[in-house]
Design a protein around this motif. Structure first.
Motif, PDB file in Angstrom:
ATOM      1  N   ALA A 196     -36.636 -18.382  45.226  1.00  0.00           N
ATOM      2  CA  ALA A 196     -36.038 -17.192  44.812  1.00  0.00           C
ATOM      3  C   ALA A 196     -35.345 -16.602  45.932  1.00  0.00           C
ATOM      4  O   ALA A 196     -35.861 -16.028  46.334  1.00  0.00           O
ATOM      5  N   ARG A 197     -33.879 -15.766  45.501  1.00  0.00           N
ATOM      6  CA  ARG A 197     -33.704 -14.686  46.985  1.00  0.00           C
ATOM      7  C   ARG A 197     -32.894 -14.155  45.522  1.00  0.00           C
ATOM      8  O   ARG A 197     -31.493 -14.089  45.330  1.00  0.00           O
ATOM      9  N   ARG A 198     -32.867 -12.381  46.618  1.00  0.00           N
ATOM     10  CA  ARG A 198     -31.810 -11.500  45.881  1.00  0.00           C
ATOM     11  C   ARG A 198     -30.924 -11.527  47.017  1.00  0.00           C
ATOM     12  O   ARG A 198     -31.132 -11.152  48.071  1.00  0.00           O
ATOM     13  N   VAL A 199     -29.686 -11.667  46.309  1.00  0.00           N
ATOM     14  CA  VAL A 199     -28.817 -11.655  47.329  1.00  0.00           C
ATOM     15  C   VAL A 199     -27.079 -10.993  47.077  1.00  0.00           C
ATOM     16  O   VAL A 199     -27.322 -10.091  45.802  1.00  0.00           O
ATOM     17  N   ILE A 200     -26.262  -9.948  47.590  1.00  0.00           N
ATOM     18  CA  ILE A 200     -25.318  -8.807  46.499  1.00  0.00           C
ATOM     19  C   ILE A 200     -23.985  -9.262  46.955  1.00  0.00           C
ATOM     20  O   ILE A 200     -24.019 -10.202  48.058  1.00  0.00           O
ATOM     21  N   ARG A 201     -23.399 -10.095  45.646  1.00  0.00           N
ATOM     22  CA  ARG A 201     -22.354 -10.356  46.252  1.00  0.00           C
ATOM     23  C   ARG A 201     -21.231  -9.708  44.948  1.00  0.00           C
ATOM     24  O   ARG A 201     -21.379  -9.481  43.982  1.00  0.00           O
ATOM     25  N   ASN A 202     -20.188  -9.591  46.075  1.00  0.00           N
ATOM     26  CA  ASN A 202     -19.822  -8.634  44.810  1.00  0.00           C
ATOM     27  C   ASN A 202     -19.546  -7.540  44.755  1.00  0.00           C
ATOM     28  O   ASN A 202     -19.423  -7.162  44.126  1.00  0.00           O
ATOM     29  N   GLY A 203     -21.029  -7.010  45.623  1.00  0.00           N
ATOM     30  CA  GLY A 203     -21.344  -5.369  45.349  1.00  0.00           C
ATOM     31  C   GLY A 203     -21.976  -5.536  44.164  1.00  0.00           C
ATOM     32  O   GLY A 203     -22.652  -4.370  43.754  1.00  0.00           O
TER      33      GLY A 203
ATOM     34  N   ARG B 204     -25.792  -7.360  42.748  1.00  0.00           N
ATOM     35  CA  ARG B 204     -27.535  -7.646  42.924  1.00  0.00           C
ATOM     36  C   ARG B 204     -27.659  -9.344  42.250  1.00  0.00           C
ATOM     37  O   ARG B 204     -27.481  -8.640  41.184  1.00  0.00           O
ATOM     38  N   LYS B 205     -27.746 -10.161  42.830  1.00  0.00           N
ATOM     39  CA  LYS B 205     -27.788 -11.191  41.987  1.00  0.00           C
ATOM     40  C   LYS B 205     -29.366 -12.229  42.180  1.00  0.00           C
ATOM     41  O   LYS B 205     -29.341 -11.576  43.095  1.00  0.00           O
ATOM     42  N   THR B 206     -29.699 -12.775  41.376  1.00  0.00           N
ATOM     43  CA  THR B 206     -30.249 -13.732  41.906  1.00  0.00           C
ATOM     44  C   THR B 206     -29.865 -15.367  42.034  1.00  0.00           C
ATOM     45  O   THR B 206     -29.447 -15.771  41.899  1.00  0.00           O
ATOM     46  N   GLU B 207     -30.673 -15.496  43.568  1.00  0.00           N
ATOM     47  CA  GLU B 207     -30.658 -17.057  43.986  1.00  0.00           C
ATOM     48  C   GLU B 207     -31.937 -18.193  44.549  1.00  0.00           C
ATOM     49  O   GLU B 207     -32.452 -17.210  44.606  1.00  0.00           O
ATOM     50  N   TYR B 208     -31.083 -19.073  43.807  1.00  0.00           N
ATOM     51  CA  TYR B 208     -31.944 -20.375  44.051  1.00  0.00           C
ATOM     52  C   TYR B 208     -31.916 -21.365  44.670  1.00  0.00           C
ATOM     53  O   TYR B 208     -30.673 -21.967  44.726  1.00  0.00           O
ATOM     54  N   LEU B 209     -32.613 -21.739  45.599  1.00  0.00           N
ATOM     55  CA  LEU B 209     -32.741 -22.547  46.233  1.00  0.00           C
ATOM     56  C   LEU B 209     -33.097 -23.770  46.720  1.00  0.00           C
ATOM     57  O   LEU B 209     -34.538 -23.435  46.005  1.00  0.00           O
ATOM     58  N   SER B 210     -32.798 -24.801  46.823  1.00  0.00           N
ATOM     59  CA  SER B 210     -33.971 -25.857  46.478  1.00  0.00           C
ATOM     60  C   SER B 210     -34.760 -25.599  47.823  1.00  0.00           C
ATOM     61  O   SER B 210     -34.753 -25.873  48.664  1.00  0.00           O
ATOM     62  N   GLY B 211     -35.867 -26.170  47.151  1.00  0.00           N
ATOM     63  CA  GLY B 211     -37.677 -26.286  48.111  1.00  0.00           C
ATOM     64  C   GLY B 211     -37.847 -25.311  48.231  1.00  0.00           C
ATOM     65  O   GLY B 211     -37.287 -23.935  47.698  1.00  0.00           O
ATOM     66  N   ILE B 212     -39.548 -24.964  49.161  1.00  0.00           N
ATOM     67  CA  ILE B 212     -40.198 -24.188  49.061  1.00  0.00           C
ATOM     68  C   ILE B 212     -39.299 -23.402  50.864  1.00  0.00           C
ATOM     69  O   ILE B 212     -39.611 -24.601  52.029  1.00  0.00           O
ATOM     70  N   VAL B 213     -38.849 -21.878  51.118  1.00  0.00           N
ATOM     71  CA  VAL B 213     -38.201 -21.857  52.560  1.00  0.00           C
ATOM     72  C   VAL B 213     -38.612 -20.298  52.360  1.00  0.00           C
ATOM     73  O   VAL B 213     -38.749 -19.391  51.743  1.00  0.00           O
ATOM     74  N   GLY B 214     -39.053 -20.394  53.342  1.00  0.00           N
ATOM     75  CA  GLY B 214     -40.144 -19.950  53.994  1.00  0.00           C
ATOM     76  C   GLY B 214     -38.707 -18.341  54.984  1.00  0.00           C
ATOM     77  O   GLY B 214     -38.233 -18.140  54.886  1.00  0.00           O
TER      78      GLY B 214
END
Length: 161
Positions: free
Chosen positions: A142-149, A151-161
């Motif tokens: 899970a990562r925090r990203v900014i989309r259209n101003g 803050r959202k949580t984005e989930y990526l498949s797998g464990i990404v460091g």
């Protein structure tokens, strides 16, 4: 107040039900017998092996959440925390990415999520793990990203460091 109850050799029910939000909002965060049984399985199958591997306390930041507490925290309606199946944790002095990678290689679980980890900052974020059978052994980051101003949580498949 909940009675003192051990879920496993190193984990107590109070660690899973403690919540500043519940205290502040006077929310009853007592689990029922079904949720307690799920927490015992989570401890036995996942958290005790992690504690044994790292030989250090596992610090639970979020465990059981009553439906009302989960709403107050704006958690997912389908959160496994409501069922007693999930915990968010850290191990002081251990890298959350490495904890996830060890768990991925050695344990069965339903979901394993590396939440809000920042590369080069081993103490950043936390580990979310859930256990129920049949388990999916699903890994996400899970990562925090900014989309259209926003803050959202984005989930990526797998464990990404």
């Amino acid at each position: 107040m909940l009675p003192a109850m051990k879920l496993s050799p190193h984990f107590h029910l109070s660690e899973f039900t403690a919540s500043q939000t519940a205290t502040r909002l006077m929310i009853d965060n007592r689990p029922g017998p079904v949720e307690i049984a799920a927490m015992k399985l989570l401890c036995e199958k996942v958290l005790e092996p992690v504690r044994a591997q790292y030989d250090r306390p596992v610090m639970i930041s979020s465990g059981y959440r009553s439906p009302r507490l989960n709403r107050a925290l704006m958690g997912s309606r389908s959160s496994q925390h409501i069922k007693g199946e999930a915990a968010d944790f850290e191990i002081p002095g251990a890298d959350n990415l490495e904890i996830c990678r060890w768990m991925e290689r050695r344990l069965n679980y339903d979901q394993l999520i590396l939440e809000f980890y920042r590369a080069g900052e081993p103490a950043s974020g936390w580990v979310h793990v859930s256990y129920r059978e049949p388990f999916r052994n699903m890994e996400l980051t899970a990562r925090r990203v900014i989309r259209n101003g926003r803050r959202k949580t984005e989930y990526l498949s797998g464990i990404v460091g």
